[in-house]
Design a protein around this motif. Structure first.
Motif, PDB file in Angstrom:
ATOM      1  N   PHE A 107       0.862  -1.274   0.098  1.00  0.00           N
ATOM      2  CA  PHE A 107      -0.058   0.074  -0.093  1.00  0.00           C
ATOM      3  C   PHE A 107       0.968   1.435  -0.061  1.00  0.00           C
ATOM      4  CE2 PHE A 107      -2.241   3.149   2.308  1.00  0.00           C
ATOM      5  CZ  PHE A 107      -3.304   3.468   1.835  1.00  0.00           C
ATOM      6  N   ILE A 108       1.938   1.065   0.735  1.00  0.00           N
ATOM      7  CA  ILE A 108       2.630   2.427   0.935  1.00  0.00           C
ATOM      8  C   ILE A 108       3.601   2.694  -0.299  1.00  0.00           C
ATOM      9  CG2 ILE A 108       4.847   3.327   2.008  1.00  0.00           C
ATOM     10  CD1 ILE A 108       3.709   2.001   4.647  1.00  0.00           C
ATOM     11  N   LEU A 109       3.986   1.551  -1.109  1.00  0.00           N
ATOM     12  CA  LEU A 109       4.829   1.617  -2.113  1.00  0.00           C
ATOM     13  C   LEU A 109       3.632   1.902  -3.367  1.00  0.00           C
ATOM     14  CD1 LEU A 109       6.758  -1.422  -2.409  1.00  0.00           C
ATOM     15  CD2 LEU A 109       7.608   0.804  -1.766  1.00  0.00           C
ATOM     16  N   SER A 110       2.483   1.758  -3.155  1.00  0.00           N
ATOM     17  CA  SER A 110       1.372   2.022  -4.361  1.00  0.00           C
ATOM     18  C   SER A 110       1.093   3.744  -4.082  1.00  0.00           C
ATOM     19  CB  SER A 110       0.226   1.236  -4.156  1.00  0.00           C
ATOM     20  OG  SER A 110       0.305  -0.191  -4.382  1.00  0.00           O
ATOM     21  N   ILE A 111       1.012   3.948  -2.886  1.00  0.00           N
ATOM     22  CA  ILE A 111       0.896   5.362  -2.713  1.00  0.00           C
ATOM     23  C   ILE A 111       2.175   6.253  -3.162  1.00  0.00           C
ATOM     24  CG2 ILE A 111       0.554   7.324  -1.027  1.00  0.00           C
ATOM     25  CD1 ILE A 111      -1.876   5.658  -1.413  1.00  0.00           C
ATOM     26  N   PHE A 112       3.347   5.767  -3.007  1.00  0.00           N
ATOM     27  CA  PHE A 112       4.441   6.484  -3.550  1.00  0.00           C
ATOM     28  C   PHE A 112       4.542   6.489  -4.990  1.00  0.00           C
ATOM     29  CE2 PHE A 112       8.732   5.891  -4.791  1.00  0.00           C
ATOM     30  CZ  PHE A 112       9.346   7.412  -4.265  1.00  0.00           C
ATOM     31  N   MET A 113       3.889   5.667  -5.471  1.00  0.00           N
ATOM     32  CA  MET A 113       4.443   5.539  -7.192  1.00  0.00           C
ATOM     33  C   MET A 113       3.300   6.427  -7.762  1.00  0.00           C
ATOM     34  SD  MET A 113       6.697   3.451  -8.043  1.00  0.00           S
ATOM     35  CE  MET A 113       6.374   3.474  -9.754  1.00  0.00           C
ATOM     36  N   ILE A 114       2.117   6.468  -7.117  1.00  0.00           N
ATOM     37  CA  ILE A 114       1.041   7.218  -7.645  1.00  0.00           C
ATOM     38  C   ILE A 114       1.336   8.538  -7.503  1.00  0.00           C
ATOM     39  CG2 ILE A 114      -1.361   8.174  -7.141  1.00  0.00           C
ATOM     40  CD1 ILE A 114      -2.055   5.046  -6.168  1.00  0.00           C
ATOM     41  N   VAL A 115       2.051   8.859  -6.300  1.00  0.00           N
ATOM     42  CA  VAL A 115       2.519  10.374  -6.060  1.00  0.00           C
ATOM     43  C   VAL A 115       3.728  10.914  -7.006  1.00  0.00           C
ATOM     44  CG1 VAL A 115       3.414  11.714  -4.456  1.00  0.00           C
ATOM     45  CG2 VAL A 115       1.680  10.503  -3.629  1.00  0.00           C
ATOM     46  N   TYR A 116       4.556   9.893  -7.239  1.00  0.00           N
ATOM     47  CA  TYR A 116       5.811  10.033  -8.251  1.00  0.00           C
ATOM     48  C   TYR A 116       5.105  10.160  -9.397  1.00  0.00           C
ATOM     49  CZ  TYR A 116       9.706   9.024 -10.852  1.00  0.00           C
ATOM     50  OH  TYR A 116      10.770   9.123 -11.775  1.00  0.00           O
ATOM     51  N   MET A 117       4.280   9.327  -9.934  1.00  0.00           N
ATOM     52  CA  MET A 117       3.905   9.314 -11.311  1.00  0.00           C
ATOM     53  C   MET A 117       3.092  10.632 -11.681  1.00  0.00           C
ATOM     54  SD  MET A 117       5.064   6.915 -12.945  1.00  0.00           S
ATOM     55  CE  MET A 117       4.352   7.063 -14.593  1.00  0.00           C
TER      56      MET A 117
END
Length: 378
Positions: A107-117
């Motif tokens: 979940f944390i990695l998904s949030i990070f990827m969404i923010v990054y993209m």
């Protein structure tokens, strides 16, 4: 425990029933508590596991066959503090803890990827917005930045090509207007002077009235060309620079405008009513005269038999023309090409452009038998 008991029971039926701290084993229903015996006797042949509530207590019951007529019943009273419950809870915690950590990390990695993209995509969009905000109609676009994404680059290139093409057309139109207006001033002036000389000559020599009519038409046409030339020059003057305001008398100005255009009412049954306060207005005089002149001229030109009302003060101008002849009700439509001797549509387009340049609110609407034009100066 039950499997061991069943194996020993097959060899020796006198094998004692197992005993355990959490589980109670029964072979005969007579040995069970009454409420449990009643539940078992209702369906004595079932086997497997059931979770039930008896006398406000939760039980887990398991049944398996000892032989054709006898069953082994295992009863577990479920409590949170029992050893089995603790064992189950411990097992579940140990089993699901890695899963929970994996879900949390995912979940944390998904949030990070969404923010990054999102940030990666928003940055080029912000750069595109900043670039477009700096564009203006005066400068040609020679260099288009790289906005990372092919789609954004294509959009920027299309925008640059469109703006450059518009700039080319504007420059072309501006050059034509400026050149045509300046070049027309000399022949218009020459024509005006010669018309005055011919009028003087005709008065002295008593020229036939048959020549007076064509001469008057030429004079009116020259006036039309002169007003159009002045309008185009004024629109082109200084581009979007500030417009100088002066104070002048309303009544004398509107009467002068009406007098200059009265030749359009010759041989027509049209009444002109002017309601104007004896006051001054502070605005740009050339733009005021051009706008009111165009509107008054159009009203006179397209009213054959009727009435023209002009209400004017320092805040608003209202010009209304009503024609009694129904065939001319729509003649004042800017899109109409009928009866347009000197380009009625162009006149209204110029009026609208001048009002926009002077920040005046211009509106026009159809009324019964004619048209109403309103201009708010303040």
């Amino acid at each position: 425990m039950s499997e061991n008991y069943i194996a020993e029971y097959q060899l020796d039926r006198s094998t004692p029933i197992p005993k355990d701290e959490d589980f109670v084993f029964y072979v005969e229903t007579e040995q069970m508590p009454q409420y449990l015996a009643l539940y078992i006797n209702n369906n004595a042949s079932w086997v497997g596991f059931r979770s039930i509530e008896l006398s406000n207590r939760d039980y887990l019951i398991g049944r398996t066959k000892l032989n054709a007529d006898e069953f082994l019943t295992i009863v577990y009273h479920k409590t949170e503090n029992s050893e089995l419950s603790i064992s189950i809870n411990t097992y579940l915690n140990e089993a699901f803890e890695p899963i929970l950590w994996a879900v949390l990390v995912t979940f944390i990695l998904s949030i990070f990827m969404i923010v990054y993209m999102t940030l990666k995509f928003i940055r080029p969009l912000r750069e595109l917005k900043d670039w477009t905000s700096q564009l203006n109609k005066s400068n040609k676009i020679t260099n288009v930045p790289n906005f990372t994404f092919e789609e954004l680059n294509g959009l920027a290139n299309t925008l640059a090509e469109s703006l450059n093409e518009n700039l080319r057309l504007i420059e072309k139109d501006t050059f034509f207007i400026r050149a045509a207006s300046h070049e027309l001033r000399t022949p218009i002036a020459v024509s005006s002077v010669n018309i005055e000389l011919m009028n003087m000559y005709s008065e002295i020599q008593h020229v036939s009235p048959k020549l007076t009519v064509p001469l008057l038409r030429i004079e009116n046409a020259v006036k039309d060309m002169q007003q159009l030339s002045e309008t185009l020059l004024w629109l082109d003057h200084d581009g979007g620079s500030s417009i100088e305001s002066t104070q002048f008398d309303l009544r004398s100005t509107i009467h002068s405008i009406v007098a200059d255009s009265r030749y359009l009412l010759k041989n027509k049954n049209v009444d002109v009513v002017i309601n104007c306060e004896n006051s001054n207005i502070c605005c740009n005089f050339p733009s005021f005269k051009i706008v009111l002149g165009n509107i008054v001229r159009n009203a006179m030109q397209y009213t054959i038999s009727g009435r023209i009302e002009i209400d004017l003060d320092e805040r608003m101008a209202l010009i209304k023309n009503v024609d009694r002849n129904e065939t001319f009700v729509n003649a004042v439509n800017p899109d109409s090409t009928d009866n347009s001797d000197y380009g009625y549509g162009l006149g209204l387009i110029l009026v609208e452009k001048i009002c926009n340049k002077g920040h005046w609110k211009y509106s026009t609407s159809n009324i019964v038998g004619g048209r109403e034009v309103k201009i708010l100066f303040k």
